[in-house]
Design a protein around this motif. Structure first.
Motif, PDB file in Angstrom:
ATOM      1  N   ARG A  99      49.171  41.588  84.179  1.00 35.11           N
ATOM      2  CA  ARG A  99      49.968  41.186  83.031  1.00 35.11           C
ATOM      3  C   ARG A  99      51.444  41.108  83.428  1.00 35.11           C
ATOM      4  NH1 ARG A  99      49.341  38.543  78.541  1.00 35.11           N
ATOM      5  NH2 ARG A  99      47.354  39.680  78.250  1.00 35.11           N
ATOM      6  N   ARG A 100      52.036  39.933  83.222  1.00 38.47           N
ATOM      7  CA  ARG A 100      53.453  39.740  83.545  1.00 38.47           C
ATOM      8  C   ARG A 100      54.259  39.426  82.287  1.00 38.47           C
ATOM      9  NH1 ARG A 100      53.810  35.973  89.034  1.00 38.47           N
ATOM     10  NH2 ARG A 100      52.570  37.336  90.417  1.00 38.47           N
ATOM     11  N   LEU A 101      55.557  39.703  82.376  1.00 36.09           N
ATOM     12  CA  LEU A 101      56.481  39.440  81.287  1.00 36.09           C
ATOM     13  C   LEU A 101      57.644  38.592  81.794  1.00 36.09           C
ATOM     14  CD1 LEU A 101      56.715  43.023  79.723  1.00 36.09           C
ATOM     15  CD2 LEU A 101      55.181  41.165  79.054  1.00 36.09           C
ATOM     16  N   GLY A 102      57.971  37.550  81.040  1.00 38.80           N
ATOM     17  CA  GLY A 102      59.164  36.754  81.324  1.00 38.80           C
ATOM     18  C   GLY A 102      60.289  37.218  80.425  1.00 38.80           C
ATOM     19  N   VAL A 103      61.419  37.585  81.036  1.00 39.61           N
ATOM     20  CA  VAL A 103      62.496  38.267  80.319  1.00 39.61           C
ATOM     21  C   VAL A 103      63.813  37.507  80.478  1.00 39.61           C
ATOM     22  CG1 VAL A 103      63.854  40.395  80.209  1.00 39.61           C
ATOM     23  CG2 VAL A 103      61.379  40.503  80.643  1.00 39.61           C
ATOM     24  N   THR A 104      64.582  37.444  79.400  1.00 40.65           N
ATOM     25  CA  THR A 104      65.967  36.990  79.470  1.00 40.65           C
ATOM     26  C   THR A 104      66.852  38.106  78.960  1.00 40.65           C
ATOM     27  OG1 THR A 104      65.416  34.655  79.137  1.00 40.65           O
ATOM     28  CG2 THR A 104      67.676  35.312  78.684  1.00 40.65           C
ATOM     29  N   ALA A 105      67.679  38.648  79.838  1.00 42.15           N
ATOM     30  CA  ALA A 105      68.588  39.729  79.467  1.00 42.15           C
ATOM     31  C   ALA A 105      69.986  39.147  79.305  1.00 42.15           C
ATOM     32  CB  ALA A 105      68.584  40.817  80.537  1.00 42.15           C
ATOM     33  N   SER A 106      70.546  39.284  78.107  1.00 44.83           N
ATOM     34  CA  SER A 106      71.865  38.716  77.789  1.00 44.83           C
ATOM     35  C   SER A 106      72.909  39.821  77.738  1.00 44.83           C
ATOM     36  CB  SER A 106      71.820  37.980  76.451  1.00 44.83           C
ATOM     37  OG  SER A 106      70.881  36.937  76.477  1.00 44.83           O
ATOM     38  N   TYR A 107      74.040  39.562  78.395  1.00 44.19           N
ATOM     39  CA  TYR A 107      75.154  40.520  78.393  1.00 44.19           C
ATOM     40  C   TYR A 107      76.303  39.922  77.586  1.00 44.19           C
ATOM     41  CZ  TYR A 107      78.754  43.738  80.090  1.00 44.19           C
ATOM     42  OH  TYR A 107      79.754  44.676  80.164  1.00 44.19           O
ATOM     43  N   GLY A 108      76.823  40.690  76.631  1.00 42.53           N
ATOM     44  CA  GLY A 108      77.924  40.179  75.823  1.00 42.53           C
ATOM     45  C   GLY A 108      78.279  41.146  74.714  1.00 42.53           C
ATOM     46  N   LYS A 109      78.861  40.605  73.658  1.00 40.82           N
ATOM     47  CA  LYS A 109      79.269  41.429  72.524  1.00 40.82           C
ATOM     48  C   LYS A 109      79.440  40.556  71.289  1.00 40.82           C
ATOM     49  CE  LYS A 109      84.099  41.120  74.016  1.00 40.82           C
ATOM     50  NZ  LYS A 109      85.293  41.885  74.446  1.00 40.82           N
ATOM     51  N   ASP A 110      79.487  41.198  70.140  1.00 38.72           N
ATOM     52  CA  ASP A 110      79.717  40.494  68.881  1.00 38.72           C
ATOM     53  C   ASP A 110      81.213  40.229  68.712  1.00 38.72           C
ATOM     54  OD1 ASP A 110      77.034  40.756  68.446  1.00 38.72           O
ATOM     55  OD2 ASP A 110      77.208  42.424  67.034  1.00 38.72           O
ATOM     56  N   ILE A 111      81.534  39.059  68.185  1.00 33.67           N
ATOM     57  CA  ILE A 111      82.928  38.698  67.950  1.00 33.67           C
ATOM     58  C   ILE A 111      83.053  38.080  66.555  1.00 33.67           C
ATOM     59  CG2 ILE A 111      83.458  38.340  70.387  1.00 33.67           C
ATOM     60  CD1 ILE A 111      83.121  35.326  69.910  1.00 33.67           C
ATOM     61  N   GLU A 112      84.294  38.017  66.060  1.00 33.63           N
ATOM     62  CA  GLU A 112      84.545  37.399  64.758  1.00 33.63           C
ATOM     63  C   GLU A 112      84.667  35.897  64.926  1.00 33.63           C
ATOM     64  OE1 GLU A 112      87.800  37.503  61.089  1.00 33.63           O
ATOM     65  OE2 GLU A 112      87.727  39.119  62.571  1.00 33.63           O
ATOM     66  N   ILE A 113      83.914  35.143  64.124  1.00 35.82           N
ATOM     67  CA  ILE A 113      83.941  33.683  64.171  1.00 35.82           C
ATOM     68  C   ILE A 113      84.048  33.156  62.745  1.00 35.82           C
ATOM     69  CG2 ILE A 113      82.689  31.595  64.822  1.00 35.82           C
ATOM     70  CD1 ILE A 113      81.244  33.173  66.947  1.00 35.82           C
ATOM     71  N   ASN A 114      85.156  32.468  62.445  1.00 34.89           N
ATOM     72  CA  ASN A 114      85.359  31.860  61.131  1.00 34.89           C
ATOM     73  C   ASN A 114      85.139  32.854  59.989  1.00 34.89           C
ATOM     74  OD1 ASN A 114      85.851  29.342  62.332  1.00 34.89           O
ATOM     75  ND2 ASN A 114      83.683  28.829  62.356  1.00 34.89           N
ATOM     76  N   GLY A 115      85.649  34.040  60.166  1.00 35.52           N
ATOM     77  CA  GLY A 115      85.545  35.047  59.126  1.00 35.52           C
ATOM     78  C   GLY A 115      84.225  35.792  59.103  1.00 35.52           C
TER      79      GLY A 115
END
Length: 230
Positions: free
Chosen positions: A155-171
């Motif tokens: 059994r294999r898993l395909g993974v996407t790990a995202s690095y970042g943070k939440d930001i303010e966009i248009n209020g």
């Protein structure tokens, strides 16, 4: 007697003059400050109605806040009043792992393995640093378990790990992804930890097949710091 009559007439005349002055003053005040036109009153009413509508909308959003948990399942189907976001989350305040529901249905008892994969943040950051990718120390990891399949009986898993943070966009609040890392993990039996088969920093979809298994798979080095793309 004539003198008294003259005095009364003088007082009466003064009173009439005062009334006329008051009337003139009232007329002048009205001409300087005319009543609002019907269109102006209508515009003001619309502004108040819009303000109330926004307040109600904000209140409804507050009743359904986006969750912030270290483990979640997403892709739950049509939005509902209790799960507007179908389970997906932003970066929030912690590293987390999200599992697509169709994947979770095939590995319902492997939460410990998924948490193990989530917690490999130091390995991911070291991989990016070694390849010249500078990371913001305030960023977080949102690890998505997107694909699963059996390859050679494993059994294999395909993974996407995202690095970042939440930001303010248009209020509002949005996500700023600094870098994505794709990985292929193989689950083990008898309680052993999953094994990482491959890790890449490429703009490719998650897959369960390695480079050697897909000859046409094109590799590229990670993008230099400051460039657009993953």
């Amino acid at each position: 007697m004539k003198k008294l009559t003259n005095i009364l007439m003088l007082l009466s005349s003064t009173a009439l003059v005062g009334c006329n002055q008051d009337d003139n003053s009232s007329t002048l005040s009205t001409s300087e400050n005319p009543p609002k036109l019907a269109s102006e009153r209508s515009e003001a009413s619309r502004a108040i109605a819009d303000s109330l509508a926004r307040a109600v909308s904000n209140q409804q959003e507050e009743k359904q806040p986006r969750l912030d948990t270290p483990f979640y399942v997403y892709g739950l189907g049509e939005p509902t009043s209790t799960d507007f976001w179908q389970g997906s989350q932003f970066f929030g305040t912690m590293d987390k792992v999200g599992v697509l529901k169709s994947v979770m249905d095939q590995i319902p008892n492997r939460q410990a393995d998924l948490i193990f994969i989530r917690d490999r943040k130091a390995d991911r950051e070291a991989y990016l640093t070694q390849n010249g990718i500078a990371l913001d120390s305030q960023g977080l990891w949102d690890v998505g378990i997107e694909v699963t399949d059996l390859v050679n009986g494993k059994r294999r898993l395909g993974v996407t790990a995202s690095y970042g943070k939440d930001i303010e966009i248009n209020g509002g609040i949005g996500q700023h992804v600094v870098k994505n890392v794709t990985e292929i993990w193989e689950l083990q039996d008898n309680g052993a930890d999953p094994i990482l088969l491959e890790r890449h920093s490429l703009p490719n979809s998650a897959t369960v097949h390695t480079q050697s298994e897909v000859p046409s798979y094109i590799t590229e080095p990670p993008s230099p710091p400051g460039t657009i793309g993953y």
